[in-house]
Design an enzyme around this catalytic site. Sequence first.
Site, short mmCIF file in Angstrom:
data_model
loop_
_atom_site.label_atom_id
_atom_site.label_comp_id
_atom_site.label_asym_id
_atom_site.label_seq_id
_atom_site.Cartn_x
_atom_site.Cartn_y
_atom_site.Cartn_z
N GLU A 80 0.86 -1.21 0.01
CA GLU A 80 0.07 0.21 0.06
C GLU A 80 0.96 1.22 0.09
O GLU A 80 2.03 1.28 0.51
CB GLU A 80 -0.95 0.06 1.25
CG GLU A 80 -1.72 -1.11 1.16
CD GLU A 80 -2.67 -1.12 2.41
OE1 GLU A 80 -2.69 -0.08 3.34
OE2 GLU A 80 -3.25 -2.06 2.89
N CYS B 85 3.05 8.08 2.05
CA CYS B 85 2.98 7.26 3.23
C CYS B 85 3.60 5.91 2.19
O CYS B 85 2.86 5.34 1.74
CB CYS B 85 2.05 6.85 4.06
SG CYS B 85 2.13 5.74 5.17
N CYS C 93 4.39 -7.92 8.00
CA CYS C 93 5.27 -7.49 9.15
C CYS C 93 5.41 -8.74 10.32
O CYS C 93 4.23 -9.22 10.56
CB CYS C 93 4.51 -6.20 10.03
SG CYS C 93 5.82 -5.59 11.27
N CYS D 250 2.01 -6.44 16.54
CA CYS D 250 1.23 -5.38 17.37
C CYS D 250 -0.26 -5.88 17.20
O CYS D 250 -0.81 -6.21 15.84
CB CYS D 250 1.62 -4.07 17.00
SG CYS D 250 3.08 -3.48 16.93
N CYS E 156 -3.01 -4.12 14.81
CA CYS E 156 -2.26 -3.43 13.20
C CYS E 156 -3.11 -4.62 12.46
O CYS E 156 -2.59 -5.80 12.59
CB CYS E 156 -0.97 -3.02 13.37
SG CYS E 156 -0.38 -3.01 11.85
N GLY F 149 4.91 -2.67 7.43
CA GLY F 149 6.28 -2.96 7.63
C GLY F 149 6.74 -2.19 8.70
O GLY F 149 6.28 -1.06 9.02
N SER G 273 9.00 5.74 11.08
CA SER G 273 8.43 5.49 12.30
C SER G 273 8.84 3.94 12.77
O SER G 273 8.77 3.10 11.79
CB SER G 273 7.08 5.48 12.14
OG SER G 273 6.24 5.00 13.36
N HIS H 81 2.69 3.82 22.36
CA HIS H 81 1.27 3.18 22.52
C HIS H 81 0.90 2.75 24.14
O HIS H 81 -0.27 2.39 24.32
CB HIS H 81 0.89 1.88 21.73
CG HIS H 81 1.14 2.33 20.40
ND1 HIS H 81 0.54 3.46 19.77
CD2 HIS H 81 1.52 2.01 19.30
CE1 HIS H 81 0.86 3.66 18.59
NE2 HIS H 81 1.34 2.73 17.88
N ASN I 46 -7.75 3.19 14.76
CA ASN I 46 -8.26 2.87 13.39
C ASN I 46 -8.89 1.66 13.75
O ASN I 46 -8.22 0.44 14.15
CB ASN I 46 -7.46 2.70 12.24
CG ASN I 46 -7.39 4.18 11.48
OD1 ASN I 46 -8.41 4.74 11.15
ND2 ASN I 46 -6.18 4.82 11.37
N CYS J 1 -2.84 1.54 7.67
CA CYS J 1 -1.80 0.49 7.14
C CYS J 1 -2.38 -0.62 7.16
O CYS J 1 -2.65 -1.17 8.22
CB CYS J 1 -0.40 0.87 7.74
SG CYS J 1 0.00 2.74 7.24
N1 SAH Z 1 6.14 -0.36 11.99
C1 SAH Z 1 6.33 1.01 12.08
C2 SAH Z 1 5.84 1.89 10.96
C3 SAH Z 1 4.41 1.39 10.59
S1 SAH Z 1 2.95 1.77 11.32
C4 SAH Z 1 5.78 1.28 13.49
O1 SAH Z 1 5.06 0.50 13.87
O2 SAH Z 1 6.01 2.27 13.94
C5 SAH Z 1 2.62 3.38 11.38
C6 SAH Z 1 1.90 3.77 12.63
O3 SAH Z 1 0.28 3.19 12.68
C7 SAH Z 1 2.33 3.13 14.08
O4 SAH Z 1 2.50 4.30 14.93
C8 SAH Z 1 1.55 2.07 14.33
O5 SAH Z 1 1.50 1.81 15.74
C9 SAH Z 1 0.27 2.83 13.78
N2 SAH Z 1 -1.11 1.83 13.61
C10 SAH Z 1 -0.94 0.52 13.44
N3 SAH Z 1 -2.35 0.13 13.30
C11 SAH Z 1 -3.07 0.97 13.76
C12 SAH Z 1 -4.45 1.18 14.12
N4 SAH Z 1 -5.44 -0.10 13.96
N5 SAH Z 1 -4.91 2.31 14.48
C13 SAH Z 1 -4.15 3.63 14.61
N6 SAH Z 1 -2.80 3.44 14.57
C14 SAH Z 1 -2.41 2.34 14.03
FE1 SF4 Z 2 3.59 -3.16 14.72
FE2 SF4 Z 2 4.22 -1.24 12.91
FE3 SF4 Z 2 4.25 -3.92 12.57
FE4 SF4 Z 2 2.01 -2.75 12.38
S1 SF4 Z 2 3.48 -2.34 11.08
S2 SF4 Z 2 2.65 -4.69 13.44
S3 SF4 Z 2 2.49 -1.57 14.13
S4 SF4 Z 2 5.41 -2.83 14.02
#
Ligand code: SAH
Ligand code: SF4
Length: 348
Positions: free
Chosen positions: A91, A104, A111, A115, A118, A161, A193, A218, A293, A336
């Site tokens: 994406e 972005c 990934c 988390c 995510c 990622g 990030s 977080h 989200n 994402c």
């Molecule tokens: N992997 C890296 C960068 C990509 S994610 C990271 O985790 O930082 C980019 C951002 O989107 C991160 O801050 C992540 O925690 C957040 N994110 C992921 N899923 C989300 C969701 N469902 N709602 C809000 N933020 C989210």
């Molecule tokens: Fe966590 Fe970022 Fe990977 Fe999503 S993309 S699982 S927020 S590290």
Amino acid sequence: MKPSVYDLNLEDWQEWVKENGESSFRAGQIFDWLYVKRVADFEQMTNLPKVLRDRLKEQFEFVTLTEVAKYESQDGTVKFLFELSDKNAIETVIMKHNYGNSICVTTQVGCRVGCTFCASTLGGLKRDLTPGEIVAQVVKAQKLLDDKNERVSSIVIMGIGEPFENYDATMKFLRIMIHPKGLNIGQRHITVSTSGIVPSIYRFADENLQVNLAISIHAPNDELRSKLMPVNRRFPFADLVEACKYYIAKTGRRITFEYALMGGVNDQQEHAEELARVLKEMPLSHVNLIPVNFVVERNFTRTPREDIFAFQRVLEKSKINATIRREQGSDIAAACGQLRAKHMERKQ
Ligand code: SAH
Ligand code: SF4
């Protein structure tokens, strides 16, 4: 697979032309065709001798990003689902702001960090992107913007990622983006990030770059953070804080901490107070509060607006600058990984 033309920085091209017995100014010409004139075909590089064009064609390829879906939000955000040559989907998002366009980008197919909130991690990690595949996303976005005479003015590495688990490709990408003879994106207009890959934070601090760093925090303590982000068990909270302090001391730059508010999970007054205590030790910290989200598979609920403001007030009372992220593209599942997750479901 051949390397792509977007894997090389100007200095790499200089080496390449030298090895191929050509004058060094040819490297600048190639770079200019790729990033200033933005052609997508060696034949269009008309000021290069035919032998050189042929050699390029033999040894390199362009990255093809095939648009499989495009979603346009009412607020001007456009989200693309691109297919790579091996059919994996990624994406890329173009966000329109009053100051310009921000892109972005994705750094990995999936990934492995896991988390819990995510969508990007739902199918695990398929593979890393090459530097060229990350660069190609920005070139593609810029070409689309060319039609409107607009420019990519900033980049966030916040797509699918974990960039700090694909560290070398991400650094190569950054160096190509900021090259003054190429797209020439200002370093301060780029943000990377990370979920907190501690060794990479140390490496990044020593890169001598002015690119912004965002940490997805977080949660304000080990217990809660480990529940939401398994990476916290690999790199505990205290180690992350140490790495952040090192980064700040080494670079003199502030860090942005991302905090996605999840209803009843991490959004209470006591969480804000604990976070304030942690961040007070880190000068200039900035907190970006993100209403979570909704991801079907994840099922977190959103924090009510007044509670978000209350959380922000607690931080600001401790003199910690906190902003609430303006939501973009929530009507098109811009969080994402959501589009890719849906796309994979359809393909199964
Ligand atoms: N992997 C890296 C960068 C990509 S994610 C990271 O985790 O930082 C980019 C951002 O989107 C991160 O801050 C992540 O925690 C957040 N994110 C992921 N899923 C989300 C969701 N469902 N709602 C809000 N933020 C989210
Ligand atoms: Fe966590 Fe970022 Fe990977 Fe999503 S993309 S699982 S927020 S590290």
